[in-house]
Design an enzyme around this catalytic site. Structure first.
Site, mmCIF file in Angstrom:
data_model
loop_
_atom_site.group_PDB
_atom_site.id
_atom_site.type_symbol
_atom_site.label_atom_id
_atom_site.label_comp_id
_atom_site.label_asym_id
_atom_site.label_seq_id
_atom_site.Cartn_x
_atom_site.Cartn_y
_atom_site.Cartn_z
ATOM 1 N N LYS A 143 22.028 -2.245 104.186
ATOM 2 C CA LYS A 143 22.837 -3.465 104.224
ATOM 3 C C LYS A 143 24.318 -3.168 104.473
ATOM 4 O O LYS A 143 24.998 -3.948 105.126
ATOM 5 C CB LYS A 143 22.617 -4.340 102.993
ATOM 6 C CG LYS A 143 22.985 -3.711 101.678
ATOM 7 C CD LYS A 143 22.651 -4.678 100.557
ATOM 8 C CE LYS A 143 22.800 -4.074 99.187
ATOM 9 N NZ LYS A 143 23.567 -2.855 98.997
ATOM 10 N N ARG B 275 24.802 -9.133 91.924
ATOM 11 C CA ARG B 275 23.762 -8.148 91.651
ATOM 12 C C ARG B 275 22.895 -8.553 90.473
ATOM 13 O O ARG B 275 22.008 -7.801 90.087
ATOM 14 C CB ARG B 275 24.397 -6.797 91.359
ATOM 15 C CG ARG B 275 24.193 -5.789 92.498
ATOM 16 C CD ARG B 275 25.068 -4.593 92.232
ATOM 17 N NE ARG B 275 24.578 -3.375 92.782
ATOM 18 C CZ ARG B 275 25.153 -2.739 93.801
ATOM 19 N NH1 ARG B 275 26.169 -3.264 94.436
ATOM 20 N NH2 ARG B 275 24.696 -1.582 94.195
ATOM 21 N N ARG C 167 22.384 10.827 103.170
ATOM 22 C CA ARG C 167 23.678 10.212 103.528
ATOM 23 C C ARG C 167 24.848 11.171 103.298
ATOM 24 O O ARG C 167 24.953 11.826 102.270
ATOM 25 C CB ARG C 167 23.876 8.955 102.680
ATOM 26 C CG ARG C 167 25.218 8.297 102.903
ATOM 27 C CD ARG C 167 25.228 6.864 102.491
ATOM 28 N NE ARG C 167 25.072 6.667 101.050
ATOM 29 C CZ ARG C 167 25.024 5.460 100.494
ATOM 30 N NH1 ARG C 167 25.080 4.378 101.242
ATOM 31 N NH2 ARG C 167 24.881 5.339 99.190
ATOM 32 N N ARG D 65 27.804 11.244 98.298
ATOM 33 C CA ARG D 65 28.273 10.402 97.202
ATOM 34 C C ARG D 65 27.729 10.935 95.885
ATOM 35 O O ARG D 65 26.575 11.359 95.815
ATOM 36 C CB ARG D 65 27.785 8.971 97.426
ATOM 37 C CG ARG D 65 28.895 8.024 97.816
ATOM 38 C CD ARG D 65 28.381 6.690 98.213
ATOM 39 N NE ARG D 65 27.736 5.944 97.131
ATOM 40 C CZ ARG D 65 27.381 4.663 97.220
ATOM 41 N NH1 ARG D 65 27.616 3.998 98.345
ATOM 42 N NH2 ARG D 65 26.790 4.054 96.221
ATOM 43 N N ARG E 178 19.162 3.662 90.229
ATOM 44 C CA ARG E 178 19.724 2.548 91.007
ATOM 45 C C ARG E 178 18.605 1.651 91.545
ATOM 46 O O ARG E 178 18.730 0.428 91.577
ATOM 47 C CB ARG E 178 20.594 3.089 92.154
ATOM 48 C CG ARG E 178 21.927 3.653 91.640
ATOM 49 C CD ARG E 178 22.571 4.598 92.626
ATOM 50 N NE ARG E 178 22.981 3.969 93.854
ATOM 51 C CZ ARG E 178 23.135 4.625 95.014
ATOM 52 N NH1 ARG E 178 22.884 5.929 95.092
ATOM 53 N NH2 ARG E 178 23.521 3.988 96.081
#
Ligand code: AMP
Length: 214
Positions: free
Chosen positions: A13, A88, A127, A160, A171
């Site tokens: 997203k 959220r 990532r 990250r 998460r």
């Protein structure tokens, strides 16, 4: 056009929010990005949020709502915005509705991006982000020419802190428990558009524009 992007970590997203933000000319607002910047600046908010973010838990609602109100009421949001990672949970969604109705505005569409856990884990685990220009890479799907150097500016690529296996799993759990119920919240309001998050980014952009009638 006031848009919300809903999707698990790794649903793509953020990537699509950036593309759609340029296509529509509205700002891309990511509370995660704002919080990471606060951490970098060593601010009081950054100090409070860092241990929570490191675990992959949610920063308290009052803080997020205050932070988002400050951002949404800035002049560049008058023509619309894309909220990537907010709301959220239900309390944040209700807070957003109240905030917008106080401004005589409302959520227009919620775009939901659906991916398998396998796809999310691959995207997040691979990532890498440039520490200088912020460009995104992925070791599996969009590899840099040299493993830890940015193709664009030569900056060092970093992972990250919350993209480790243990934190990713938390998460995803937090997403399922807290955020996924918002699917029903927006569906009941007739504002939900579903998009296959596993498609290539450019294809997702075309799908999103088509769904929004653009
Ligand atoms: P993201 O960049 O969207 O993956 O967010 C990174 C982290 O920032 C999350 O794991 C949370 O700790 C925090 N965060 C981002 N958005 C929110 C939100 N709307 N509510 C609470 N915490 C958030």
């Amino acid at each position: 056009m006031n848009l919300i992007f809903l999707g698990s970590p790794g649903s793509g997203k953020g990537t699509l929010a950036k593309l759609l933000s340029s296509a529509l000319g509205v700002p891309h607002i990511s509370p995660g990005d704002i919080l990471r910047e606060e951490v970098k600046q060593n601010s009081e908010l950054g100090h409070m949020a860092l241990p929570i973010m490191k675990k992959g838990d949610l920063v308290p609602d009052e803080i997020i709502l205050k932070m988002m109100k400050k951002r949404i009421t800035q002049a560049d949001c008058l023509g619309g915005f894309i909220l990537d990672g907010f709301p959220r949970n239900r309390a944040q969604a209700i807070g957003l509705d109240e905030m917008l109705s106080g401004l005589d505005r409302s959520v227009i569409w919620t775009l939901q991006f659906e991916v398998s856990d396998e796809c999310a884990l691959k995207r997040l685990g691979g990532r890498r982000i440039c520490s200088v220009c912020g460009a995104d890479f992925n070791l599996f799907t969009k590899p840099p020419k040299n493993s830890d150097i940015c193709d664009i500016c030569g900056g060092k690529l970093l992972q990250r802190a919350d993209d480790t296996d243990e934190v990713i799993l938390n998460r995803l759990k937090v997403y399922r428990q807290e955020t996924l119920p918002l699917e029903e919240y927006y569906k009941r309001q007739g504002k939900l558009i579903r998009i296959n998050g596993e498609l290539e980014a450019e294809v997702r952009l075309t799908e999103a524009l088509k769904a929004l009638g653009k």
